[in-house]
Design an enzyme around this catalytic site. Structure first.
Site, mmCIF file in Angstrom:
data_model
loop_
_atom_site.group_PDB
_atom_site.id
_atom_site.type_symbol
_atom_site.label_atom_id
_atom_site.label_comp_id
_atom_site.label_asym_id
_atom_site.label_seq_id
_atom_site.Cartn_x
_atom_site.Cartn_y
_atom_site.Cartn_z
ATOM 1 N N SER A 68 -9.722 1.699 2.896
ATOM 2 C CA SER A 68 -8.883 2.484 2.014
ATOM 3 C C SER A 68 -7.827 1.679 1.275
ATOM 4 O O SER A 68 -7.266 2.144 0.288
ATOM 5 C CB SER A 68 -8.188 3.582 2.803
ATOM 6 O OG SER A 68 -7.297 3.017 3.759
ATOM 7 N N SER A 114 -9.808 -0.566 7.105
ATOM 8 C CA SER A 114 -9.215 -0.452 5.770
ATOM 9 C C SER A 114 -8.508 -1.686 5.230
ATOM 10 O O SER A 114 -8.121 -1.691 4.061
ATOM 11 C CB SER A 114 -8.242 0.717 5.733
ATOM 12 O OG SER A 114 -8.968 1.895 5.562
ATOM 13 N N LYS A 140 0.848 -1.206 0.000
ATOM 14 C CA LYS A 140 0.000 0.000 0.000
ATOM 15 C C LYS A 140 0.875 1.244 0.000
ATOM 16 O O LYS A 140 1.927 1.276 0.668
ATOM 17 C CB LYS A 140 -0.890 -0.026 1.248
ATOM 18 C CG LYS A 140 -1.928 1.085 1.312
ATOM 19 C CD LYS A 140 -2.811 0.925 2.552
ATOM 20 C CE LYS A 140 -3.907 1.971 2.634
ATOM 21 N NZ LYS A 140 -4.755 1.821 3.834
#
Ligand code: GLN
Length: 487
Positions: free
Chosen positions: A156, A180, A81
């Site tokens: 997210s 997330s 990420k």
């Protein structure tokens, strides 16, 4: 890769093939890079692909393996990420304000993955600064759900979830502040794990809400998630909130305990109104099967209903303070105009997106003189009540099973103009962060509309190994391959 079906691969299977010499890491890495080239223009899970770097690392891994090196992830291609620092790679947090920022150091989790021999394919898309539940808040472009390109992958960490689901990597790292990792894992039909707060170092993770943030793995099996956790978990002197605890061998533990019986609690408040019926039905079916072996009991977490409200005071408060550092002086983007004050103002006005600004305003307000007691202090007190609910539940049962998300993956654009609806996506994941507990999302079914459904397993502090153990048992019960349709 003759005879090896990339879609069917997990990390543990790939390691077997590598070990036997049936494939090498360069071939494996090329296979993922080719898939990225072929279909990621439709999914848009990556913000940055490091083709050259990944191939170099793969060559090195092959050399080391030839020389007899043993390491847990030697030659395994992963995705990271874009809020986790990988030295020499962009780390943008999907924000314009960090658009040109190149990380000058490795996060501790990256150092550990490197020592274990992992390959880094690139950085994945996310909601800006991890604020969102759909990956539509990325300043660059939204990511699409591999199961239905018109739908969101969740957020997210939507890029990491989508890449793992579409087999554009063998596993990935994400971060989870309010859901997330678990919510996008649920939406994309992959396994996603948020460890106990303090189990994994946050050094090198760009801070959103420091009392809630945790890094964790995405994978296509619980076993793979346990393996990734094995590598990244453990005390780090560089993160004062990382706990000096003795670690079990997660992978061995879950295998040795595949027949262990648990007392499982179903918190009443997590199954009430507002959850789609197909999700409840799917979970009930699994719980029924588990009931043959485990003891199942209803429990209550009475303060659950306040979680979202509490979170939206505490998380923005911490964010408003953490994001004060992006002032156009210390990092990347700067509007070179006017005096110092107007430079600050214009840089932040143009550098941050709408949702990030909304959080900064909310947080600054909640912390301001005269309002602190009414908002932040009160929220902190209710947070303690939420924690106590869990403590009480865990005095009665070993683990909890709940939904991950109240809805199936929604359409792009469906909730973006209604922040409250978006915030409610995390109603079942947020309490877990507020209490600092481990939470696992395990896919259990494909809905009648062809979308993944998952359940969440929650455990007491530092009982991550028990959560994963039950997760593996659930996975065995389900026995569906969660491979999205051909793109
Ligand atoms: N969706 C939640 C939010 O917008 C949680 C995000 C996260 O876990 N990083 O804050």
């Amino acid at each position: 890769m003759a005879g090896v079906e990339v879609k069917e691969l997990t990390i543990s299977k790939a390691l077997e093939f590598l070990e036997k010499g049936e494939i090498n890491s360069v071939e494996l890495t090329k296979a993922y890079l080719d898939s990225i080239k072929r279909i990621d223009s439709k999914i848009k899970s990556y913000l940055f692909v490091d083709e050259e770097g990944a191939l170099k690392q793969a060559e090195e891994a092959d050399k080391l393996r030839k020389n007899g090196k043993k390491a847990l992830l030697l030659g395994i291609p992963l995705a990271i990420k874009d809020n986790i620092c990988v030295k020499g790679s962009p780390t943008t947090c999907a924000s314009k304000i960090l658009e040109n920022y190149i990380a000058p150091y490795d996060a501790t989790v990256i150092e550990r993955l490197k020592e274990a021999g992992a390959i880094f394919l690139g950085k994945t898309n996310m909601d800006e600064f991890a604020m969102g539940s759909s990956t539509e808040n990325s300043a660059f472009f939204p990511t699409h759900n591999p199961w239905d390109l018109e739908r969101v992958p969740g957020g997210s960490s939507g890029g990491s979830a989508a890449a793992t689901s579409a087999r554009l990597c063998l596993g990935a790292l994400g971060s989870d502040t309010g859901g997330s990792i678990r919510q996008p894992a649920c939406f994309c039909g992959v396994v996603g794990f948020k460890p106990t707060y303090g189990l994994v170092s946050r050094y090198g993770l760009v801070a959103f809400a420091s009392s809630l943030d945790q890094i964790g793995p995405f994978a296509n099996s619980v076993e793979d998630a346990a393996l990734l956790l094995q590598v990244i978990a453990g005390h780090d002197p560089k993160d004062s909130t990382s706990a000096p605890v003795e670690l079990p061998n997660f992978l061995e533990f879950i295998k040795e305990n595949e027949n262990t019986r648990f007392k499982i609690g179903l918190p009443r408040e997590f199954f009430e109104g507002g959850v789609e019926k197909e999700i409840i039905d799917a979970i009930e079916e699994v719980v029924k099967a588990l009931g043959k072996k485990h003891e199942i009991k209803e429990v209550s977490l009475p303060h659950t209903e306040y979680s979202v409200a509490v979170y939206y005071i505490i998380a923005p408060a911490e964010a408003s303070s953490n994001l004060a550092r992006y002032d156009g002086v210390k990092y990347g983007f700067r509007v070179k105009e006017g005096n110092l004050l107007s430079m600050y103002r214009k840089t932040r006005a143009l550098g941050f997106g709408r949702e990030v600004k909304r959080r900064i305003m909310l947080g600054t307000y909640a912390l301001s003189a005269g309002y602190y007691d009414a908002f932040y202090l009160k929220a902190s007190k209710v947070r303690t009540l939420i924690k106590k609910d869990f403590e009480k539940a865990f005095s009665e049962v070993d683990l909890l099973i709940t939904p991950v998300s109240p809805t199936l993956p929604f359409r792009l654009g469906e909730k973006i103009s209604d922040p409250l609806q978006m915030y409610l996506s995390d109603i079942f994941t947020i309490p877990v962060n507020l209490a600092g507990l481990p939470g696992l999302s395990v896919p259990i079914k494909v809905s009648s509309s062809g979308l993944p459904i998952a359940l969440q397993i929650i455990g007491p502090h530092f009982k991550d190994h028990l959560v994963l153990t039950l997760g593996r048992q659930v996975e065995k019960e389900v026995d569906t391959k969660f491979i999205p349709p051909e793109i």
